[in-house]
Design an enzyme around this catalytic site. Structure first.
Site: not given
Length: 242
Positions: A108, A152, A159, A221, A224
């Site tokens: 990311r 990320h 994910d 999560e 994740h």
């Protein structure tokens, strides 16, 4: 010897500020000067598994912000090379059991994280609340869910979810995990007792498969995972995905 207590206090205060700043920089990491994926050592997972399933949510509008995220110019999954190879190993092992991965997000860009933070600070934008954070005030997303620096951006976090794939492989269906991806709620905790036993079992099956290849789950999560040890644990990147 006469001690100037005021000067001493100021000096100690300045030293403390420097130390705090150093700690903050260490926690945040160092922004790489890389301008391309190649320079950053990022590999496209599709080069290792050409038919892997991608559902890259931040390259489109099907996400909690409701629009494409800064830095996502293409729907690609980029990861540091050791991470990409480990993920390919997971996929190959799962296929022996008629299972496959579906990937939502990989590397990311740092600018994408800043986009998330701007959105979280915009109290007037509540368009996605009912779907993604129905039980939380938007301001509560900052911290545990949305941080100013994301793992990320180091290229070692992913994910994803699981698919059951009957023959032929085109008959894949996503397994029921009890919540959607990016659902900000305690029900999304990996070991939540607010979901059914079957849903929790699906989460645990994903966790077992990922753990076997060196990935650790973030307990808040279910989707994740971070590869350990991270190839560049103190370096994050802002290379756009294109």
């Amino acid at each position: 010897m006469v001690i100037d207590r005021r000067a001493l206090a100021l000096a100690l205060s300045a030293l403390f500020a420097v130390q705090v700043g150093q700690l903050a920089r260490a926690a945040d990491g160092v922004l790489s000067s890389a301008t391309t994926a190649t320079e950053a050592g990022l590999v496209d997972i599709s080069e290792l598994v050409p038919d892997i399933t991608l559902d890259m949510r931040y390259a489109g509008s099907d996400n909690f912000v409701g629009r494409p995220i800064d830095g996502y110019r293409a729907a690609r999954c980029l990861l540091k090379s050791p991470v990409a190879h480990a993920l390919a190993d997971v996929e190959r092992e799962l296929r022996k059991h008629s299972l496959r991965l579906k990937i939502f997000d990989c590397y990311r860009p740092a600018r994408g994280v800043r986009h998330f933070v701007r959105w979280a600070n915009d109290a007037g934008d509540q368009e996605t609340k009912s779907r993604y954070y129905p039980n939380l005030d938007k301001s509560e997303l900052l911290g545990d869910y949305i941080a100013p620096v994301s793992g990320h951006s180091r290229g070692a976090t992913i994910d994803l979810t699981l698919q059951q794939c009957d023959h032929p492989a085109t008959a894949c269906r996503t397994l029921d995990m009890g919540t959607d991806f990016d659902f900000f709620d305690s029900r999304a905790h990996t070991d939540s007792t607010q979901v059914s036993a079957a849903q929790r079992s699906n989460r645990h099956r994903l966790r077992e498969a990922m753990l076997a290849a060196g990935f650790r789950n973030y307990p808040m999560e279910w989707w994740h995972y971070r590869f350990e040890p991270e190839p560049s644990a103190e370096i994050f990147y802002d290379v756009p995905i294109e």
